[in-house]
Design a protein around this motif. Structure first.
Motif, PDB file in Angstrom:
ATOM      1  N   GLU A 250       0.817  -1.207   0.000  1.00 58.31           N
ATOM      2  CA  GLU A 250       0.000   0.000   0.000  1.00 58.31           C
ATOM      3  C   GLU A 250       0.847   1.252   0.000  1.00 58.31           C
ATOM      4  O   GLU A 250       1.969   1.246   0.480  1.00 58.31           O
ATOM      5  CB  GLU A 250      -0.867   0.021   1.270  1.00 58.31           C
ATOM      6  CG  GLU A 250      -1.696  -1.214   1.397  1.00 58.31           C
ATOM      7  CD  GLU A 250      -2.541  -1.217   2.661  1.00 58.31           C
ATOM      8  OE1 GLU A 250      -2.575  -0.218   3.393  1.00 58.31           O
ATOM      9  OE2 GLU A 250      -3.179  -2.254   2.892  1.00 58.31           O
ATOM     10  N   LYS A 252       2.156   4.547   1.474  1.00 52.14           N
ATOM     11  CA  LYS A 252       2.304   4.988   2.867  1.00 52.14           C
ATOM     12  C   LYS A 252       2.125   6.501   2.903  1.00 52.14           C
ATOM     13  O   LYS A 252       2.918   7.246   2.352  1.00 52.14           O
ATOM     14  CB  LYS A 252       3.674   4.602   3.409  1.00 52.14           C
ATOM     15  CG  LYS A 252       3.858   4.971   4.862  1.00 52.14           C
ATOM     16  CD  LYS A 252       5.161   4.450   5.410  1.00 52.14           C
ATOM     17  CE  LYS A 252       5.260   4.687   6.899  1.00 52.14           C
ATOM     18  NZ  LYS A 252       5.023   6.072   7.285  1.00 52.14           N
ATOM     19  N   ARG A 257      -2.756   9.505  11.943  1.00 50.81           N
ATOM     20  CA  ARG A 257      -3.546   8.294  12.031  1.00 50.81           C
ATOM     21  C   ARG A 257      -4.822   8.561  12.822  1.00 50.81           C
ATOM     22  O   ARG A 257      -4.792   9.228  13.846  1.00 50.81           O
ATOM     23  CB  ARG A 257      -2.686   7.261  12.770  1.00 50.81           C
ATOM     24  CG  ARG A 257      -3.223   5.859  12.776  1.00 50.81           C
ATOM     25  CD  ARG A 257      -2.132   4.932  13.293  1.00 50.81           C
ATOM     26  NE  ARG A 257      -2.587   3.561  13.276  1.00 50.81           N
ATOM     27  CZ  ARG A 257      -1.765   2.522  13.348  1.00 50.81           C
ATOM     28  NH1 ARG A 257      -0.458   2.703  13.449  1.00 50.81           N
ATOM     29  NH2 ARG A 257      -2.238   1.299  13.317  1.00 50.81           N
ATOM     30  N   ARG A 272      -3.275   8.644  17.168  1.00 48.91           N
ATOM     31  CA  ARG A 272      -2.258   7.597  17.335  1.00 48.91           C
ATOM     32  C   ARG A 272      -2.015   7.320  18.820  1.00 48.91           C
ATOM     33  O   ARG A 272      -1.763   6.209  19.231  1.00 48.91           O
ATOM     34  CB  ARG A 272      -0.977   8.092  16.640  1.00 48.91           C
ATOM     35  CG  ARG A 272       0.338   7.473  17.014  1.00 48.91           C
ATOM     36  CD  ARG A 272       0.558   6.197  16.248  1.00 48.91           C
ATOM     37  NE  ARG A 272       1.898   5.666  16.381  1.00 48.91           N
ATOM     38  CZ  ARG A 272       2.409   5.131  17.490  1.00 48.91           C
ATOM     39  NH1 ARG A 272       1.692   5.086  18.593  1.00 48.91           N
ATOM     40  NH2 ARG A 272       3.634   4.654  17.494  1.00 48.91           N
ATOM     41  N   GLU A 302      -5.371   6.930   7.577  1.00 48.46           N
ATOM     42  CA  GLU A 302      -4.463   8.069   7.684  1.00 48.46           C
ATOM     43  C   GLU A 302      -5.172   9.268   7.053  1.00 48.46           C
ATOM     44  O   GLU A 302      -5.639   9.188   5.909  1.00 48.46           O
ATOM     45  CB  GLU A 302      -3.164   7.729   6.931  1.00 48.46           C
ATOM     46  CG  GLU A 302      -2.051   8.701   7.140  1.00 48.46           C
ATOM     47  CD  GLU A 302      -1.206   8.435   8.399  1.00 48.46           C
ATOM     48  OE1 GLU A 302      -1.522   7.511   9.186  1.00 48.46           O
ATOM     49  OE2 GLU A 302      -0.226   9.165   8.585  1.00 48.46           O
ATOM     50  N   LYS A 406       1.861  -5.583   3.667  1.00 48.08           N
ATOM     51  CA  LYS A 406       1.129  -6.286   4.724  1.00 48.08           C
ATOM     52  C   LYS A 406       0.935  -7.764   4.423  1.00 48.08           C
ATOM     53  O   LYS A 406       0.751  -8.153   3.270  1.00 48.08           O
ATOM     54  CB  LYS A 406      -0.220  -5.608   4.952  1.00 48.08           C
ATOM     55  CG  LYS A 406       0.001  -4.171   5.385  1.00 48.08           C
ATOM     56  CD  LYS A 406      -1.252  -3.443   5.733  1.00 48.08           C
ATOM     57  CE  LYS A 406      -0.901  -2.021   6.145  1.00 48.08           C
ATOM     58  NZ  LYS A 406      -2.067  -1.198   6.388  1.00 48.08           N
ATOM     59  N   ARG A 417       4.530  -4.171  17.542  1.00 47.92           N
ATOM     60  CA  ARG A 417       5.243  -3.947  16.296  1.00 47.92           C
ATOM     61  C   ARG A 417       5.649  -5.314  15.769  1.00 47.92           C
ATOM     62  O   ARG A 417       6.471  -5.981  16.368  1.00 47.92           O
ATOM     63  CB  ARG A 417       6.471  -3.075  16.562  1.00 47.92           C
ATOM     64  CG  ARG A 417       7.086  -2.464  15.335  1.00 47.92           C
ATOM     65  CD  ARG A 417       8.223  -1.546  15.711  1.00 47.92           C
ATOM     66  NE  ARG A 417       7.814  -0.334  16.401  1.00 47.92           N
ATOM     67  CZ  ARG A 417       7.254   0.714  15.813  1.00 47.92           C
ATOM     68  NH1 ARG A 417       7.027   0.703  14.520  1.00 47.92           N
ATOM     69  NH2 ARG A 417       6.908   1.777  16.519  1.00 47.92           N
ATOM     70  N   LYS A 423       7.300  -1.517   6.797  1.00 52.40           N
ATOM     71  CA  LYS A 423       7.381  -0.233   6.091  1.00 52.40           C
ATOM     72  C   LYS A 423       8.698  -0.129   5.342  1.00 52.40           C
ATOM     73  O   LYS A 423       9.722  -0.665   5.760  1.00 52.40           O
ATOM     74  CB  LYS A 423       7.201   0.933   7.057  1.00 52.40           C
ATOM     75  CG  LYS A 423       8.164   0.978   8.215  1.00 52.40           C
ATOM     76  CD  LYS A 423       7.740   2.069   9.211  1.00 52.40           C
ATOM     77  CE  LYS A 423       8.544   1.991  10.500  1.00 52.40           C
ATOM     78  NZ  LYS A 423       8.042   2.813  11.589  1.00 52.40           N
ATOM     79  N   LYS A 425      10.676   3.121   3.551  1.00 49.40           N
ATOM     80  CA  LYS A 425      10.552   4.559   3.300  1.00 49.40           C
ATOM     81  C   LYS A 425      11.619   5.026   2.340  1.00 49.40           C
ATOM     82  O   LYS A 425      12.677   4.408   2.246  1.00 49.40           O
ATOM     83  CB  LYS A 425      10.731   5.314   4.611  1.00 49.40           C
ATOM     84  CG  LYS A 425       9.639   5.113   5.629  1.00 49.40           C
ATOM     85  CD  LYS A 425       9.797   6.160   6.707  1.00 49.40           C
ATOM     86  CE  LYS A 425       8.923   5.895   7.899  1.00 49.40           C
ATOM     87  NZ  LYS A 425       9.145   6.849   8.976  1.00 49.40           N
ATOM     88  N   LYS A 565       3.791  10.474  21.110  1.00 48.46           N
ATOM     89  CA  LYS A 565       4.368   9.239  21.627  1.00 48.46           C
ATOM     90  C   LYS A 565       4.781   9.375  23.085  1.00 48.46           C
ATOM     91  O   LYS A 565       5.230  10.439  23.509  1.00 48.46           O
ATOM     92  CB  LYS A 565       5.597   8.845  20.810  1.00 48.46           C
ATOM     93  CG  LYS A 565       5.248   8.321  19.434  1.00 48.46           C
ATOM     94  CD  LYS A 565       6.391   7.568  18.812  1.00 48.46           C
ATOM     95  CE  LYS A 565       5.896   6.863  17.555  1.00 48.46           C
ATOM     96  NZ  LYS A 565       6.928   6.055  16.951  1.00 48.46           N
TER      97      LYS A 565
HETATM   98  P1  ATP Z   1       5.002   4.118  14.356  1.00 43.84           P
HETATM   99  O1  ATP Z   1       3.641   4.712  14.153  1.00 43.84           O
HETATM  100  O2  ATP Z   1       5.211   2.847  13.614  1.00 43.84           O
HETATM  101  O3  ATP Z   1       5.464   4.095  15.778  1.00 43.84           O
HETATM  102  P2  ATP Z   1       6.037   6.523  13.267  1.00 43.84           P
HETATM  103  O4  ATP Z   1       5.040   7.290  14.021  1.00 43.84           O
HETATM  104  O5  ATP Z   1       7.474   6.999  13.254  1.00 43.84           O
HETATM  105  O6  ATP Z   1       6.085   5.025  13.697  1.00 43.84           O
HETATM  106  P3  ATP Z   1       6.126   5.687  10.598  1.00 43.84           P
HETATM  107  O7  ATP Z   1       7.212   4.771  10.949  1.00 43.84           O
HETATM  108  O8  ATP Z   1       6.480   6.751   9.628  1.00 43.84           O
HETATM  109  O9  ATP Z   1       5.490   6.400  11.822  1.00 43.84           O
HETATM  110  O10 ATP Z   1       4.937   4.791   9.990  1.00 43.84           O
HETATM  111  C1  ATP Z   1       3.885   4.238  10.649  1.00 43.84           C
HETATM  112  C2  ATP Z   1       2.634   5.066  10.398  1.00 43.84           C
HETATM  113  O11 ATP Z   1       2.323   5.161   9.014  1.00 43.84           O
HETATM  114  C3  ATP Z   1       1.373   4.453  10.956  1.00 43.84           C
HETATM  115  O12 ATP Z   1       1.245   4.663  12.341  1.00 43.84           O
HETATM  116  C4  ATP Z   1       0.271   5.151  10.147  1.00 43.84           C
HETATM  117  O13 ATP Z   1      -0.081   6.343  10.800  1.00 43.84           O
HETATM  118  C5  ATP Z   1       0.966   5.552   8.853  1.00 43.84           C
HETATM  119  N1  ATP Z   1       0.439   4.944   7.595  1.00 43.84           N
HETATM  120  C6  ATP Z   1       0.424   5.567   6.406  1.00 43.84           C
HETATM  121  N2  ATP Z   1      -0.060   4.794   5.452  1.00 43.84           N
HETATM  122  C7  ATP Z   1      -0.373   3.609   6.006  1.00 43.84           C
HETATM  123  C8  ATP Z   1      -0.912   2.389   5.517  1.00 43.84           C
HETATM  124  N3  ATP Z   1      -1.216   2.220   4.242  1.00 43.84           N
HETATM  125  N4  ATP Z   1      -1.080   1.368   6.399  1.00 43.84           N
HETATM  126  C9  ATP Z   1      -0.777   1.522   7.698  1.00 43.84           C
HETATM  127  N5  ATP Z   1      -0.255   2.658   8.221  1.00 43.84           N
HETATM  128  C10 ATP Z   1      -0.058   3.697   7.403  1.00 43.84           C
END
Ligand code: ATP
Length: 591
Positions: A250, A252, A257, A272, A302, A406, A417, A423, A425, A565
């Motif tokens: 998917e 990202k 969130r 979140r 998102e 996924k 996790r 993911k 990036k 967080k």
């Molecule tokens: P985390 O939320 O994993 O602790 P983070 O806040 O640093 O880490 P990222 O590592 O950038 O965020 O990525 C995770 C986040 O990506 C998810 O919490 C969600 O908000 C977002 N996201 C975007 N697109 C998607 C998708 N297709 N499926 C699931 N999550 C997605």
């Protein structure tokens, strides 16, 4: 249980330097908590009044607490203030002044844990004209009736500075030992916590209904589920292999969130961090009612702002402007949102967590058919690393952050996790492909040109989930503006501790230790092995101990301190080890 008894245990907890001893003391304390007051005891120990989604916060100013101490002890506000300047902790000031109080204790009232909690809740929820004086009076009454140790915690609690160093995992372990004599039941407590995000509620169920009541707990609308989180892998081949040959890949999206709960015509949105953010996004509430044509549902996605004229998605910096409490209507007009839905956890009375992802995805596509603002995430299903790679390149070209792959067969794994979500990036040369979220453990005083800010950098760490400990990974001194240095220094001064907190493992000695509370986002050139830091530390054959560290770390991100967080949500030690291995593989491939 009397609050004075609980306060004695808190006092012990504070002076303990080992995590195991901490569990023992907490277990002993919890055993004395009666039925009907466990929820309160847990909230107090967490330093909160309620789970995040209830949105009840103290927000008490120090000045107000100073006035209450003055009234309760017979000293002047100036005297309280000058003591505070010396101790740097109003709890200690209250304890000290209570010990040498100028007033005879007129009250023989001994408050129970539940009474203290109820009064604190009243203080937090009192508003309107005259509320400030009323709050001072209520707090002063409690301090007046308290002994010195009790007074310390009665003052620290509403200031949000309990300083116990206890985390959710520690509390669950103590609850498990309390109820069963062993740590085994922690797993079940975690499951229950992950689906309701309310540890006080889980503890109360355990205390009143025993193990069975906890085992019976299930997903419920308006109790947010702790979010599933993603692991990282750097290459398409590894992702496909790890996901068993087929992946749902998917886009990202880089927005925020939202977990959406709908029951009939009532809709609530959670962030979140599981705070209730419904009031901020009336457009998403409306779109849910208009476009999600089912009675009861919990789903997740998102949210991103988009340009109405062109349909283009805006970058995070624009989207984040929608996260505000005031002027909401105006921003709704300027920055309308799309919600890209990526999962469903509950549907018309049915818990969907255990359904495989492919089924959940089918369901969400079916429900959202014909929607305008709420859309399923764009995705492909593929077995081919090449195809995944192309999809990734295209997503990045379109300005997205990368992809989320996924596992089609996996359930929704709340609060963890796992490799069911991976993911990948976009990355830049000379930089780790993903930043790390680190918890501040201490700080160093500034020298030279920074002496003015008294800020010479931070000692930062990761959370080791297996050990429930914080481990150091880097000293961070780059990337701060002057304003950020002052902000940090001011915030950290309030949470200084005399010695290293029990759940911190470190060989580095900062000038000051702080309670693990604040998270910073950090990037670096690479992860290296180092004898200086305790992150993932292991004894080598030659007897030396080596951990992981960051090379050229710098502060990044949109906020000085990440507001979404908490300390246990930092990048974990286990993730750092994974990132180190992946980075090694990549560099081997490159060379
Ligand atoms: P985390 O939320 O994993 O602790 P983070 O806040 O640093 O880490 P990222 O590592 O950038 O965020 O990525 C995770 C986040 O990506 C998810 O919490 C969600 O908000 C977002 N996201 C975007 N697109 C998607 C998708 N297709 N499926 C699931 N999550 C997605």
């Amino acid at each position: 249980m009397l609050f004075s008894e609980l306060a004695e245990y808190y006092d012990k907890l504070e002076s303990i330097s080992s995590r195991l001893a901490m569990i023992d003391v907490l277990t002993e304390a919890l055993k004395l908590v009666g039925k009907g007051e466990m929820q309160a005891a847990i909230y107090i120990t967490q330093g909160t009044l309620a789970p995040a989604f209830e949105g009840i916060e103290f927000g008490m100013a120090e000045k107000l607490a100073e006035e209450a101490i003055a009234i309760a002890t017979g000293y002047t506000k100036e005297q309280v203030d000058s003591s505070f300047k010396k101790t740097g902790d109003l709890g200690l000031t209250a304890q000290d002044m209570k010990g040498k109080s100028r007033l005879k204790s007129i009250s023989s009232n001994r408050y129970t844990v539940l009474e203290v909690y109820n009064m604190m809740r009243k203080i937090a929820t009192t508003s309107g004209a005259g509320s400030k004086d009323l709050k001072i009076k209520m707090l002063a009454n409690m301090i007046a009736a308290a002994n010195p140790v009790e007074a310390k915690y009665i003052v620290r609690y509403p200031l949000g500075q309990l300083r116990l160093g206890v985390g959710d995992s520690t509390i669950m372990e103590a609850l498990s030992v309390m109820a069963t004599g062993s740590r085994e039941f922690k797993k079940e407590l975690e499951r229950a916590y992950n689906i309701c995000s309310d540890l006080g509620f889980v503890g109360e169920e355990l205390s009143t209904g025993g193990k069975k009541a906890v085992e019976k707990m299930h997903v419920a609308i308006f109790k947010p589920i702790r979010p599933a989180l993603a692991e990282r892998l750097p290459t398409a081949e590894e992702i496909i292999e790890r996901l068993g040959g087929t992946a749902s890949v998917e886009q990202k999206y880089d927005g925020f969130r939202l977990q959406i709960h709908k029951k009939g015509i009532k809709v609530r949105l959670y962030s979140r961090r599981l705070e209730d953010t419904t009031e901020m996004f009336p457009d998403i509430v409306k779109a849910t009612l208009d476009e999600v044509k089912v009675e009861d549902i919990i789903f997740e996605g998102e949210a991103l702002a988009f340009n109405e004229a062109t349909g283009e998605l805006f970058p995070f910096q624009e989207t984040i402007q929608r996260k505000r409490k005031h002027g909401v209507e105006e921003k709704v007009e300027q920055l309308p949102l799309h919600l890209f839905a990526f999962d469903i956890m509950y549907l018309n009375g049915k818990d969907m967590l255990h359904e495989p992802y492919e089924k959940r995805r089918d369901e969400i596509e079916h429900i959202l058919k014909g929607g305008e603002l709420i859309l399923p995430t764009t995705r492909i299903v593929t077995k081919s690393p090449k195809e995944l790679e192309l999809f990734f390149e295209k997503s990045v070209e379109n300005g997205l952050e990368g992809i989320m792959a996924k596992d089609m067969k996996a359930p929704y794994i709340a609060g963890a996790r796992k490799f069911s979500w991976i993911k990948m990036k976009r990355s830049y040369k000379g930089e780790l492909s993903d930043s790390l979220d680190l918890v501040i453990l201490g700080y160093f005083l500034g020298r030279g040109s920074r002496a003015e800010f008294k800020f010479g950098g931070l000692l930062c760490g990761t959370y080791n989930r297996k050990r429930d400990m914080f481990e150091t990974i880097t000293r961070l001194g780059t990337g701060f503006s002057e304003a950020q240095m002052s902000e940090l220094r001011e915030k950290l001064d309030k949470i200084k501790t005399k010695s290293k907190p029990a759940r911190v493992d470190s060989v580095v000695e900062p000038d000051f230790w702080v309670i693990p509370k604040y998270i910073v986002q950090v990037n670096a050139d690479e992860i290296t092995k180092s004898p200086t830091h305790t992150c993932g530390r292991e004894r080598q054959k030659d007897g030396t101990e080596i951990g992981y560290a960051l090379r050229f770390p710098r502060l990044v991100g949109n906020e000085t301190i990440r507001s979404d967080k908490g300390p246990e949500e930092t990048t974990t030690t286990q993730e750092v080890i994974g990132m180190f291995k992946e980075q090694k593989k990549v560099s081997l491939k490159e060379s």
